[in-house]
Design an enzyme around this catalytic site. Sequence first.
Site, short mmCIF file in Angstrom:
data_model
loop_
_atom_site.label_atom_id
_atom_site.label_comp_id
_atom_site.label_asym_id
_atom_site.label_seq_id
_atom_site.Cartn_x
_atom_site.Cartn_y
_atom_site.Cartn_z
N ARG A 54 0.83 -1.22 0.00
CA ARG A 54 0.00 0.00 0.00
C ARG A 54 0.86 1.27 0.00
O ARG A 54 0.35 2.36 0.21
CB ARG A 54 -0.95 -0.01 1.20
CG ARG A 54 -2.13 -0.97 1.00
CD ARG A 54 -2.92 -1.22 2.28
NE ARG A 54 -3.23 -0.01 2.97
CZ ARG A 54 -2.78 0.31 4.20
NH1 ARG A 54 -2.03 -0.54 4.88
NH2 ARG A 54 -3.10 1.45 4.72
N LYS A 55 2.16 1.12 -0.25
CA LYS A 55 3.05 2.30 -0.36
C LYS A 55 2.96 2.86 -1.77
O LYS A 55 3.89 2.73 -2.58
CB LYS A 55 4.48 1.88 -0.02
CG LYS A 55 4.63 1.42 1.43
CD LYS A 55 6.05 1.02 1.78
CE LYS A 55 6.12 0.62 3.25
NZ LYS A 55 7.47 0.17 3.65
N THR A 56 1.83 3.50 -2.05
CA THR A 56 1.52 3.96 -3.40
C THR A 56 1.26 5.46 -3.39
O THR A 56 1.16 6.08 -2.34
CB THR A 56 0.27 3.23 -3.92
OG1 THR A 56 -0.79 3.47 -2.99
CG2 THR A 56 0.51 1.73 -4.03
N THR A 108 6.31 0.53 -6.23
CA THR A 108 5.41 1.66 -6.44
C THR A 108 5.93 2.98 -5.89
O THR A 108 5.44 4.03 -6.26
CB THR A 108 4.02 1.38 -5.81
OG1 THR A 108 4.21 0.89 -4.48
CG2 THR A 108 3.26 0.37 -6.63
#
Lengths: 273, 273, 273, 273, 273, 273
Positions: A125-127, A258
């Site tokens: 979820r490091k986007t 990402t």
Amino acid sequence: MPDNIPRFLAEDIGLGDITTEAVIGNEKAMGVIVAKSKCVVSGLVEADHLFEHMKLDAEMLVENGQWVEPGTKVMTVRGPAKAILTSERLALNFLMLMSGIATATRELVDLAKAVNPKVRVAGTRKTTPGFRHYEKRAIMTGGGDPHRFRLDDQILIKDNHLKIVGSITEAVRRAKRYSFSKKIEIEAETPEQAVEAAKAGADVILLDNMSPEMAAEAAKAVKEINTGIIIEVSGGIRPDTIVLYAPYADVISVGYLTHSAPAADFSMDIKKM
Amino acid sequence: MPDNIPRFLAEDIGLGDITTEAVIGNEKAMGVIVAKSKCVVSGLVEADHLFEHMKLDAEMLVENGQWVEPGTKVMTVRGPAKAILTSERLALNFLMLMSGIATATRELVDLAKAVNPKVRVAGTRKTTPGFRHYEKRAIMTGGGDPHRFRLDDQILIKDNHLKIVGSITEAVRRAKRYSFSKKIEIEAETPEQAVEAAKAGADVILLDNMSPEMAAEAAKAVKEINTGIIIEVSGGIRPDTIVLYAPYADVISVGYLTHSAPAADFSMDIKKM
Amino acid sequence: MPDNIPRFLAEDIGLGDITTEAVIGNEKAMGVIVAKSKCVVSGLVEADHLFEHMKLDAEMLVENGQWVEPGTKVMTVRGPAKAILTSERLALNFLMLMSGIATATRELVDLAKAVNPKVRVAGTRKTTPGFRHYEKRAIMTGGGDPHRFRLDDQILIKDNHLKIVGSITEAVRRAKRYSFSKKIEIEAETPEQAVEAAKAGADVILLDNMSPEMAAEAAKAVKEINTGIIIEVSGGIRPDTIVLYAPYADVISVGYLTHSAPAADFSMDIKKM
Amino acid sequence: MPDNIPRFLAEDIGLGDITTEAVIGNEKAMGVIVAKSKCVVSGLVEADHLFEHMKLDAEMLVENGQWVEPGTKVMTVRGPAKAILTSERLALNFLMLMSGIATATRELVDLAKAVNPKVRVAGTRKTTPGFRHYEKRAIMTGGGDPHRFRLDDQILIKDNHLKIVGSITEAVRRAKRYSFSKKIEIEAETPEQAVEAAKAGADVILLDNMSPEMAAEAAKAVKEINTGIIIEVSGGIRPDTIVLYAPYADVISVGYLTHSAPAADFSMDIKKM
Amino acid sequence: MPDNIPRFLAEDIGLGDITTEAVIGNEKAMGVIVAKSKCVVSGLVEADHLFEHMKLDAEMLVENGQWVEPGTKVMTVRGPAKAILTSERLALNFLMLMSGIATATRELVDLAKAVNPKVRVAGTRKTTPGFRHYEKRAIMTGGGDPHRFRLDDQILIKDNHLKIVGSITEAVRRAKRYSFSKKIEIEAETPEQAVEAAKAGADVILLDNMSPEMAAEAAKAVKEINTGIIIEVSGGIRPDTIVLYAPYADVISVGYLTHSAPAADFSMDIKKM
Amino acid sequence: MPDNIPRFLAEDIGLGDITTEAVIGNEKAMGVIVAKSKCVVSGLVEADHLFEHMKLDAEMLVENGQWVEPGTKVMTVRGPAKAILTSERLALNFLMLMSGIATATRELVDLAKAVNPKVRVAGTRKTTPGFRHYEKRAIMTGGGDPHRFRLDDQILIKDNHLKIVGSITEAVRRAKRYSFSKKIEIEAETPEQAVEAAKAGADVILLDNMSPEMAAEAAKAVKEINTGIIIEVSGGIRPDTIVLYAPYADVISVGYLTHSAPAADFSMDIKKM
């Protein structure tokens, strides 16, 4: 999913593409999008959707997920010069960012699968806020697993949750009260925690920031309890270390894909028709 | 600008943070955000705004634009553990991406200004769809110039426009009919084009993809015509080449800042209060 | 989740509550919401959130999930009479619809758990467009399992999918290529299909429209293959039949809860303060 | 009215119909929607609009408002199997909920009109938040009168307003100051209040929760004052009591239609083409 | 720019055009829009876009920017009578308001250019909230310059800014730190302020509320410093005074155009086809 | 009603008030809004709401609907200079446009009521797209009747509807099938049409573009049929003609109020605190 194209165009155009309005008339033109760096192409569908939104005729010349060499023509677009010029940058931004991610993913997938053909390389979820959907799509184009799109996809109990709850066993017990339709994953920082999570009934165990040796030990201990449990490894994975985790991991998740993969390079050449 | 926080949260949360809902109660907690890589911090205002939206008490411990060493605590946040856990990732995503950009910008600014204290390092429109505003803010935090936020900011006639119009002189003539309130910039690929643009009355001339020597020649020729014209240089600028353009450029614009700068690293440590 | 209150208010108010505007002044008032039918209360949080949005002071007098008798006061609200009158209907609509669902859920949960304390009663996607979130919340208040909120929650391969794919085994094989983070469920119409799904590696098997005897046989066969597989039963379940499926089902899903449960009855009494 | 289809689809799909994505390819299919309970069909226009949005070819086989027997095919839809499967549930949800309301409405309309052919059966504002438009449409399909869609449609002074204002006469006087373009309706709980409202100049009088005899007396008294005043009756009306009010009422409004009418039953059968 | 047509229609229609729904069937019709006052036509593109949105066939009979006499047919529209009737008012509102502005603009442009062919007549930000885009378009149709669409278009330091900053020189110095891509304009109330602004490096100087003589003196002094500086004049300009400022102004901005120009008159005649 | 302030601000600000960002620091300031023309003030509530949105402290010094002389201070606002400067123009735009409408309305109301104290002056749907709500509020502030806000407020059958339907009697018959909750109004161009509408059962009759004498005759004929029918007069009404229609009209509707009333003049003076 809502159509983000109008919003993305609005961000780039504002009230109007004043350059194009000021200097371009009703000419028809053709634009050719060319890769300028070697990459795995991603973003063609988004560019195509954008051009369709602009009522332009676009044609894809390669397929999403394909390796291309510098100089390869990947797409053509035909129609009013104004519409091509106004949408050029957004089309290229989709392509350069998504192809950058797809390329980095493919490289890690190839490295990892050479060691263990069953392993999956996954995103995190490091986007970029607002652009996650596209980043996850690019990972999938590159052969990776998207992992959670959102917090509602799966229960994933991380170290910060455990600091509040106090115990892995208690955390899993609470999670089981939630819907049967969701998997439960626990982050473990030691083999002991991994074992506790396995005994508590976790579906997936995330070995976070462990050395390859410690992770191997933890994975072995978990599988002895239940072979059905999925082992995920994460924490600063890079091309040179992924091969050390690949032999025994089911999933290797990599934030780098990402948040730090460099963009691929694309440009558009336009000529009057 | 509309408040993007609710939309960004929705992207990350979906229908609900089911992990937190399932395992966390009414505990109060404190989170500390720590830099894990050396960087110029950016994104504090956004993280603070997010925490305010979540009705949490946040405190910034450093300032946007400041260099920090690994291990530096940059922010604390206090309140219900649920709210902290649910917003943790978005806060970190702002910080890691924006600080990555600010750091890359600062490095180029320092290199360029060592050669020419008046030169500006600027961004481009090669940004992530939907996140441009934050990327431009990060450039500004790093000491850079945002350049155009949108196509309506300024008239910038690029090579693809010229392929349709046919002539720089004609393109400038048309642009001048538009509002007096906007600057007119022309992209030139040769010193001859730069001279033609200068004579036609451009406010800014963009020397694109020229060698340092050719760009120097073009800049000199332009300034001889009108010293008030701004010279912008662009095209694959990297740390090792920026110093070659800096002596005579007014502005150096760099796509790398927003499409390929690696993220800085931050994490949050939570404890019960 | 985006805040739906403004949109729901707009639907009810339109341009303005012209009655209240025309006849009410600056009076302060107190409203008391009273249950007029026996029910399990749900919707208090939504009503409270609405009143907060209207800047009214609300107090809950009972708890969500509690059985109440007719005549029970469940909530009070104080503030400008105009704001109370304008929001009255929306508050009551939340309460009457959500309490109706919670009550129907609780009745089925009690029936089923009397037979098998481990069984779960779940909702379906047969909900009112735009109101699903609240209907699922009401099921949870009533002690049920929400099941899928959306198509992206879990892979559930139904009869219509199988008519296209042709084979359960092939469908499961394809589903496994998707992310490891999601459970895979298959709808089976015969015990043979259930066995095939179990062998193919499904996480959950939905026995649809089977007689209690046939479902029992299918459940037994599946558990013999893998005790970890979850058995869900569905298809026209009503109070009199749920007890026949409860002994061997892990989950019983019931469309009736959200498409046909009658509303509970609530009213508000207002007086000047 | 804004198009709610994209929002309703988003609610059901979330980020993607992962089942269909995972297991279905480019097959073409045909779906047939079949009624499984006897009902007055409503929702065909909405289902058709949805299928059009999905770029599917739909054909209605019956008309909105028509009685159908179980087993009747009401609609077919042709096109890519993916699109049919992804939109199946929303189409069915429109049909089952709206047909349930239309059927309940028709039953009451038939009962009431058998006694008094001029009487109208009307809905109320006791509707599902966000879905009122469709519920009102279903009432109209069933032969009913929608009554107020929103608070801005008409001035309707209810008991709670009167508790603040203190007097019916004063309330009407204030209401008359508002725009001439709106009707003024007063809720009366006794014949005396009805008479006061009639003398004050109300256009419509709502006899709320009166016994049939008391309501008859009130109606008679009102009509003696002004035959043009419309008499509306409301309060817990059900099939067995509607005939008692029908002889003298102009309008009978029934909350049951939208908050408690059970859904009709529909399913879709898909086959490959 | 986002498409405002759906929102504008929603404002006019609300839940539905109940008159048309109630009394019109499936008739086809033709509508002819006729100018009823002499005016410069503007708004044809918007009306056309609206009719396209309604799936009607529209034809423009004159061009935007053309003078028309009363009785001139400017547009025809063909299709279902319902759709024509529902969109009639919005189409006419675009035309009457935008033509009013275009007409007032053309009159001032003609007056000013008779004196100085190079002068521009510009709008201001004194526009109707939510409708500025259309008002600016109407000014451009009338031959005027739109001036700033928004606060982000250009830096314009007005008297109220100067009261906070304290000094013109300091204000310009600060403004120069912002992006090179924007022009800097200063409002001056005296010739001395104008000179200070010119020396500080302003790109444009706004002479506000000066008498024609004082403005002439200020303009002369500025041009002596730098002929490239643009002189804008503003402040209660009307037809009788514009000719006094036109000889030496580069730009004359007029709030009247958008806040007080009377509407032109248009009507639509419909007949069945 | 949705809150338009954020959208209106976005229209004026775009991505940012770059002037204020560039030149203003953290100074506190006070702004005083002063009327510069004699007018009936309207828009104070909107300006106050805007300032509250900006977290500024505003104080109204006069009341909406009050006549003020030039030089009258109508409002003060205190807080950060940046926020005051950024919202100044939108606040003034509300005030100048709404006060212009309120002033024009009050003038006509006073003229008409001097002749017939019971007559109402009403607006029309000839309003600025997107700003109608505020224009209607200004009419109400000026003492006028808003008339229809939207097409769903009331049934109003105009000449263009009648050209399709063919007969007034038939049009009214169809309209009566629609909900009992709405009034039915017919536009009549001759006394004969007015009589036909009255006999058919219209609630309101609009005498459009009749001479004062013809309108008087029509009104008399209608009232002889039913004194309860409301007579509305419309068509090019101006101050000099309103008194000729006022004696017998119940309502006089005037498009001029919203499409051509000149703005009132207001300015803000800011000083540092």
